[in-house]
Design an enzyme around this catalytic site. Structure first.
Site, PDB file in Angstrom:
ATOM      1  N   GLU A   1     -15.735  44.306  11.012  1.00  0.00           N
ATOM      2  CA  GLU A   1     -15.739  44.391  11.505  1.00  0.00           C
ATOM      3  C   GLU A   1     -16.319  44.671  12.203  1.00  0.00           C
ATOM      4  O   GLU A   1     -16.123  43.720  13.423  1.00  0.00           O
ATOM      5  CB  GLU A   1     -14.599  45.967  11.908  1.00  0.00           C
ATOM      6  CG  GLU A   1     -13.621  46.596  13.030  1.00  0.00           C
ATOM      7  CD  GLU A   1     -13.588  47.608  12.810  1.00  0.00           C
ATOM      8  OE1 GLU A   1     -11.700  47.759  12.253  1.00  0.00           O
ATOM      9  OE2 GLU A   1     -14.017  48.538  13.378  1.00  0.00           O
TER      10      GLU A   1
ATOM     11  N   HIS B   1     -16.827  44.628 -16.848  1.00  0.00           N
ATOM     12  CA  HIS B   1     -15.518  44.164 -17.674  1.00  0.00           C
ATOM     13  C   HIS B   1     -14.215  44.258 -16.807  1.00  0.00           C
ATOM     14  O   HIS B   1     -13.470  43.559 -17.425  1.00  0.00           O
ATOM     15  CB  HIS B   1     -15.188  45.614 -18.041  1.00  0.00           C
ATOM     16  CG  HIS B   1     -16.614  45.867 -19.198  1.00  0.00           C
ATOM     17  ND1 HIS B   1     -16.383  45.371 -20.994  1.00  0.00           N
ATOM     18  CD2 HIS B   1     -17.430  46.792 -19.274  1.00  0.00           C
ATOM     19  CE1 HIS B   1     -17.506  46.092 -21.466  1.00  0.00           C
ATOM     20  NE2 HIS B   1     -17.748  46.509 -20.543  1.00  0.00           N
TER      21      HIS B   1
ATOM     22  N   LYS C   1      -1.453  45.656  16.353  1.00  0.00           N
ATOM     23  CA  LYS C   1      -1.316  47.218  16.469  1.00  0.00           C
ATOM     24  C   LYS C   1      -0.168  47.633  17.782  1.00  0.00           C
ATOM     25  O   LYS C   1       0.622  48.022  18.025  1.00  0.00           O
ATOM     26  CB  LYS C   1      -2.230  48.308  16.938  1.00  0.00           C
ATOM     27  CG  LYS C   1      -3.465  48.459  15.705  1.00  0.00           C
ATOM     28  CD  LYS C   1      -4.379  48.794  16.516  1.00  0.00           C
ATOM     29  CE  LYS C   1      -4.492  50.187  16.871  1.00  0.00           C
ATOM     30  NZ  LYS C   1      -5.487  50.877  16.999  1.00  0.00           N
TER      31      LYS C   1
ATOM     32  N   GLY D   1     -16.580  53.352  15.933  1.00  0.00           N
ATOM     33  CA  GLY D   1     -15.680  54.572  15.296  1.00  0.00           C
ATOM     34  C   GLY D   1     -16.683  53.904  13.679  1.00  0.00           C
ATOM     35  O   GLY D   1     -16.813  55.252  12.359  1.00  0.00           O
ATOM     36  N   ARG D   2     -16.662  53.094  13.006  1.00  0.00           N
ATOM     37  CA  ARG D   2     -17.792  52.654  11.798  1.00  0.00           C
ATOM     38  C   ARG D   2     -19.130  52.942  12.038  1.00  0.00           C
ATOM     39  O   ARG D   2     -19.653  52.809  11.187  1.00  0.00           O
ATOM     40  CB  ARG D   2     -17.296  50.807  12.051  1.00  0.00           C
ATOM     41  CG  ARG D   2     -18.511  50.352  12.672  1.00  0.00           C
ATOM     42  CD  ARG D   2     -17.485  49.538  12.863  1.00  0.00           C
ATOM     43  NE  ARG D   2     -17.507  47.616  12.854  1.00  0.00           N
ATOM     44  CZ  ARG D   2     -17.632  47.704  14.540  1.00  0.00           C
ATOM     45  NH1 ARG D   2     -16.206  48.664  14.853  1.00  0.00           N
ATOM     46  NH2 ARG D   2     -17.613  46.579  15.575  1.00  0.00           N
TER      47      ARG D   2
ATOM     48  N   LYS E   1     -10.461  59.643  19.350  1.00  0.00           N
ATOM     49  CA  LYS E   1     -11.328  60.168  20.088  1.00  0.00           C
ATOM     50  C   LYS E   1     -10.357  60.181  21.256  1.00  0.00           C
ATOM     51  O   LYS E   1      -9.973  61.298  21.855  1.00  0.00           O
ATOM     52  CB  LYS E   1     -11.826  59.059  20.465  1.00  0.00           C
ATOM     53  CG  LYS E   1     -12.455  58.903  21.654  1.00  0.00           C
ATOM     54  CD  LYS E   1     -13.279  57.429  21.960  1.00  0.00           C
ATOM     55  CE  LYS E   1     -13.884  57.464  21.017  1.00  0.00           C
ATOM     56  NZ  LYS E   1     -15.127  56.001  20.702  1.00  0.00           N
TER      57      LYS E   1
ATOM     58  N   GLU F   1      -1.405  55.947  14.211  1.00  0.00           N
ATOM     59  CA  GLU F   1      -1.317  56.761  12.664  1.00  0.00           C
ATOM     60  C   GLU F   1      -1.782  58.051  12.259  1.00  0.00           C
ATOM     61  O   GLU F   1      -0.862  58.704  11.764  1.00  0.00           O
ATOM     62  CB  GLU F   1      -2.267  56.036  11.572  1.00  0.00           C
ATOM     63  CG  GLU F   1      -2.005  54.291  11.400  1.00  0.00           C
ATOM     64  CD  GLU F   1      -2.751  52.967  12.219  1.00  0.00           C
ATOM     65  OE1 GLU F   1      -2.187  51.889  12.415  1.00  0.00           O
ATOM     66  OE2 GLU F   1      -2.726  54.131  13.431  1.00  0.00           O
TER      67      GLU F   1
END
Length: 554
Positions: A365, A396, A516, A279-280, A217, A223
């Site tokens: 979050e 399994h 961060k 964001g999510r 944004k 990152e």
């Protein structure tokens, strides 16, 4: 109040003043020992009665440890919590994200053209469709080969660079809808600041045929921009170092035009989104540009229509037959009264292999909060841990613990009646496992049944299945873009429902910030050629010194 107060045992936390919550606490003591064998034995029609179908999704919630009174009390809790008013506030553009003073309008991203949703008196739907139209035009040009790279070659590789919702949404959607994707193109996703992520994503790609979609944004995310600058250097190295090539091989999903232009991207190729989209919750915004390039604008709009159908179901349907509300209420029932700490999401569809990972961010979050909207410590546990893997692989692996372990793990099984890739008997066998697993979890196997099979007495306890393990089954006809939109919206609104009942803000995420910020302080301490003065705790100081020593030995 200190965090020490927060982590005190649930029984010692402040009592709720909600009558329905207190009633549910008393009710739990009466029904917690009831077994699903008895509930189904007493009500032969239970499996038909406790099921709801809406927007093409069929939810069987009969294998939950509830009776009709449980459901009535949970619905009463929803009413006392003001759920409908909160739903109306969200759809009405009110600033329900109180800590950031923002509206929460992911539902506007899939509102049909001509609808009207106001934020601060301004209708945002025309802006949404303007961006969608711009995305569609761009996607068509890339898919058709009309968009050319710097050397005149068509684009054959798209690399999405983002993190969090700017990665988890696009990669989940791409994997989920790969059946509908342009198979002459490859799609890669880079999110981790670990250099391996980028190196492996581009190792076999031709820079002249590769387009990067950089999603940030502010265009300053550590990152994402670290990876973006690495991608820029890689692209320039492969294209003769001509800086003008950046505009042909990079586009941005961002709002900071100055930073985008500084990077070398033509701002005409900047796709906007808004601060009222978390964001999510953004995979159906411009963040989904790589998804649209992969599956085409028509399929993308079909996905948006699926989202919208579930939005309208959630907004308008009575709670007793409202899929997201029922799932949210059941999650609270197990989380806060049974003490279940996790929810397993088990899609019996290989294309949904990244769906549980996507839900981890969406759910944890959103509801990983310990402070109420009123600024008080929450009275109840919030935010169960969501996890899972596709069936039948999980059978399994961790199903042993779900069936015979000491922890109660409610499960959501997701399945489709029609396969996208019919191969022999595979789909019948796959669906047989879905139905068998939910049956085994619910009813188990008694000692008498085990003995009747001729099992030696000493071995009987090991082969007993207690059962009474709850599950939902979500069944749809086929995994389509439309269906994926419905599934994602189903969980979005279930998360919202839970957050309302806990009286928390499901739409901020301050918990991701502190680490961060501290990392920005530590980076120069790792990179400085001179020994830095360290003022961290003794553990962190020792780790930094040890890392620097290893760097020096290279």
């Amino acid at each position: 109040m200190s965090m020490a107060a927060h982590v005190q045992p649930l029984a010692n936390r402040p009592a709720t003043r909600t009558p329905a919550w207190d009633a549910l606490a008393s009710h739990y003591k009466k029904v917690s020992k009831l077994h699903l064998r008895q509930l189904f034995g007493d009500d032969p029609k239970r499996g038909e009665r406790m099921a709801v179908e809406a927007a093409g999704l069929y939810l069987d919630y009969s294998k939950n440890r509830i009776i009709d009174q449980t459901l009535r009390l949970l619905l009463q809790l929803a009413e006392e919590s003001g759920l409908q008013a909160r739903i109306d506030a969200m759809f009405g553009g009110e600033k329900i994200n109180i800590t950031e003073k923002r509206a929460v309008l992911h539902v506007a991203l899939r509102a049909p053209r001509g609808a009207s949703i106001l934020v601060d008196g301004k209708d945002v739907v025309p802006e949404v469709h303007s961006v969608l139209d711009k995305m569609a035009n761009f996607s068509d040009r890339v898919r058709s080969g009309a968009w050319k790279g710097h050397t005149g070659k068509r684009i054959r590789n798209v690399v999405n660079i983002g993190i969090g919702g700017s990665d988890l949404g696009p990669v989940m959607a791409y994997e989920a809808l790969k059946h509908y994707s342009e198979r002459d193109m490859s799609f890669r996703f880079v999110s981790n600041i670990d250099g391996t992520d980028f190196a492996e994503a581009v190792r076999d790609l031709d820079p002249s045929e590769t387009l990067f979609v950089v999603s940030s944004k502010t265009f300053t995310t550590l990152e994402t921009m670290t990876n973006a600058h690495t991608a820029r250097a890689w692209s320039l190295a492969g294209l003769g170092g001509d800086a003008s090539s950046v505009a042909k091989h990079f586009v941005a999903v961002a709002t900071n035009a100055a930073e985008v232009a500084k990077f070398g991207i033509d701002t005409a190729n900047m796709f906007e989104f808004w601060d009222w989209v978390g964001g999510r919750y953004s995979m159906d915004s411009a963040i989904g540009l790589s998804t649209m390039v992969a599956i085409g604008p028509d399929n993308f709009r079909s996905m948006l229509d699926g989202f919208h159908q579930m939005d309208e179901h959630f907004r308008t349907t009575p709670f007793e037959v409202n899929l997201p509300v029922l799932m949210g209420l059941l999650s609270v029932w197990y989380n806060d009264f049974f003490g279940a700490q996790t929810v397993a999401v088990l899609p019996y569809e290989q294309y949904l292999k990244r769906f549980p990972a996507y839900l981890q961010q969406l759910t944890m979050e959103s509801n990983g909060k310990h402070i109420t909207l009123d600024g008080e410590i929450v009275a109840h546990d919030t935010g169960p841990i969501y996890w899972g893997e596709p069936g039948t692989n999980g059978q399994h692996s961790f199903y042993q613990l779900i069936h015979q372990g000491t922890r109660l793990i409610p499960c959501d099984f997701i399945a489709f009646a029609q396969p996208l890739n019919p191969v022999g008997r595979h789909h019948d066998m796959l669906l047989a496992n879905v139905f068998a697993q939910t049956e085994a979890l619910a009813f188990g196997k008694t000692p008498e049944q085990v003995k009747a099979e001729g099992t030696p007495d000493w071995l009987v306890p090991h082969r007993v299945f207690e059962g009474n393990r709850p599950s939902n089954t979500i069944l749809a006809e086929r995994l389509t873009p439309d269906t994926l939109g419905k599934l994602v919206a189903l969980y979005e609104h279930s998360v919202f429902t839970q957050g309302v009942l806990w009286n928390i803000d499901s739409f901020d995420q301050w918990g991701v910030e502190l680490g961060k910020v501290l990392a920005q302080r530590i980076i120069p301490e790792l990179e400085n050629n001179l020994e830095p003065a360290l003022n961290h705790d003794s553990s962190t100081n020792s780790l930094i010194r040890r890392y620097r020593k290893h760097k020096e030995s290279l």
